[in-house]
Design a protein around this motif. Structure first.
Motif, PDB file in Angstrom:
ATOM      1  N   ILE A   1       1.835  -5.425   5.456  1.00  0.00           N
ATOM      2  CA  ILE A   1       1.486  -4.174   4.201  1.00  0.00           C
ATOM      3  C   ILE A   1       3.433  -3.384   4.371  1.00  0.00           C
ATOM      4  CG2 ILE A   1       0.918  -2.519   4.162  1.00  0.00           C
ATOM      5  CD1 ILE A   1      -1.868  -3.500   5.669  1.00  0.00           C
TER       6      ILE A   1
ATOM      7  N   LEU B   1      -9.568  -1.811   6.232  1.00  0.00           N
ATOM      8  CA  LEU B   1      -8.955  -1.762   5.372  1.00  0.00           C
ATOM      9  C   LEU B   1     -10.255  -1.759   3.562  1.00  0.00           C
ATOM     10  CD1 LEU B   1      -5.877  -3.300   5.138  1.00  0.00           C
ATOM     11  CD2 LEU B   1      -6.328  -1.302   4.607  1.00  0.00           C
TER      12      LEU B   1
ATOM     13  N   ASP C   1     -15.033  -5.656   4.304  1.00  0.00           N
ATOM     14  CA  ASP C   1     -14.533  -4.447   5.692  1.00  0.00           C
ATOM     15  C   ASP C   1     -14.175  -4.496   6.457  1.00  0.00           C
ATOM     16  OD1 ASP C   1     -15.154  -2.231   4.228  1.00  0.00           O
ATOM     17  OD2 ASP C   1     -16.637  -1.693   4.936  1.00  0.00           O
TER      18      ASP C   1
ATOM     19  N   LEU D   1       1.010  -1.474   0.046  1.00  0.00           N
ATOM     20  CA  LEU D   1      -0.354   0.384   0.030  1.00  0.00           C
ATOM     21  C   LEU D   1       0.992   1.155  -0.089  1.00  0.00           C
ATOM     22  CD1 LEU D   1      -2.724  -0.766   2.271  1.00  0.00           C
ATOM     23  CD2 LEU D   1      -3.269  -0.493   0.329  1.00  0.00           C
TER      24      LEU D   1
END
Length: 210
Positions: A45, A22, A75, A10
């Protein structure tokens, strides 16, 4: 210690113990997250910056599946665990849609490290100049540097530089230097605003002796 993790690059920096929400919509990342949910696994990440992966990131765990949509989107709520450095990047992982990599897991952050008084005072000055409420807590179970890093005007590159620093003392010293620069600029802005406000007003000037 080394371990293999699926990776979700990301264009941001995630810090240990940071909460991150996220929205998952790409098929490859739906696959990744579904596997993590099924197996209780973590994922990484890594920061994606300037069109590349410079190498550092944060392992995260899923703390909640907030919503699952009919079309497969999700979500989720996550929390940073510890930082890592990529040793071997695979894109995609064999027989998967998502990327992954062998990672060097870096030492975990101190839970309640000592906070430099100079850093706390500078944060207070900054938020007073911004006329914003300062809600940071030096007793919170997250290093103070990570608490404030996203909220004191660092660039993405500076946030990433902070992520790479191995100790809280080094991170706090880095943030003190940053805040000194930012506060100096803001103080000059305040002086300029005051001069603008005074322009055109009647002024009580002292006579000059010459």
């Amino acid at each position: 210690m080394q371990k293999f993790l699926p990776l979700f690059p990301l264009n941001l920096v995630v810090y240990p113990m940071e909460a991150l929400n996220l929205h998952i919509f790409e098929p490859r990342y739906r696959e990744l997250i579904n596997e993590c949910l099924d197996n209780g696994n973590t994922f990484g990440i890594p920061t994606f910056m300037d069109g590349k992966l410079p190498g550092f990131g944060t392992e995260v765990k899923i703390t909640a599946l907030s919503k699952r949509f009919d079309d497969g989107r999700m979500d989720i709520k996550t929390e940073g665990v510890r930082t890592f450095r990529i040793i071997d990047f695979q894109n995609p992982v064999h027989q998967k849609m998502y990327a992954g990599g062998v990672l060097e897991m870096l030492p975990e952050a101190e839970i309640r490290p000592t906070v430099m008084i100079g850093l706390v005072e500078r944060v207070k000055v900054l938020y007073r100049l911004l006329e914003e409420e300062n809600t940071f807590d030096i007793n919170k179970a997250q290093p103070y540097s990570y608490q404030i890093a996203h909220k004191i005007g660092l660039t993405l590159e500076e946030e990433y530089q902070l992520l790479k620093m191995p100790t809280e003392a080094e991170r706090q010293g880095f943030l003190i230097q940053h805040l000194e620069r930012v506060i100096s600029v803001l103080q000059e802005v305040e002086k300029t605003k005051e001069r603008i406000r005074m322009n055109g007003h009647f002024k009580n000037l002292d006579p000059l002796n010459f």
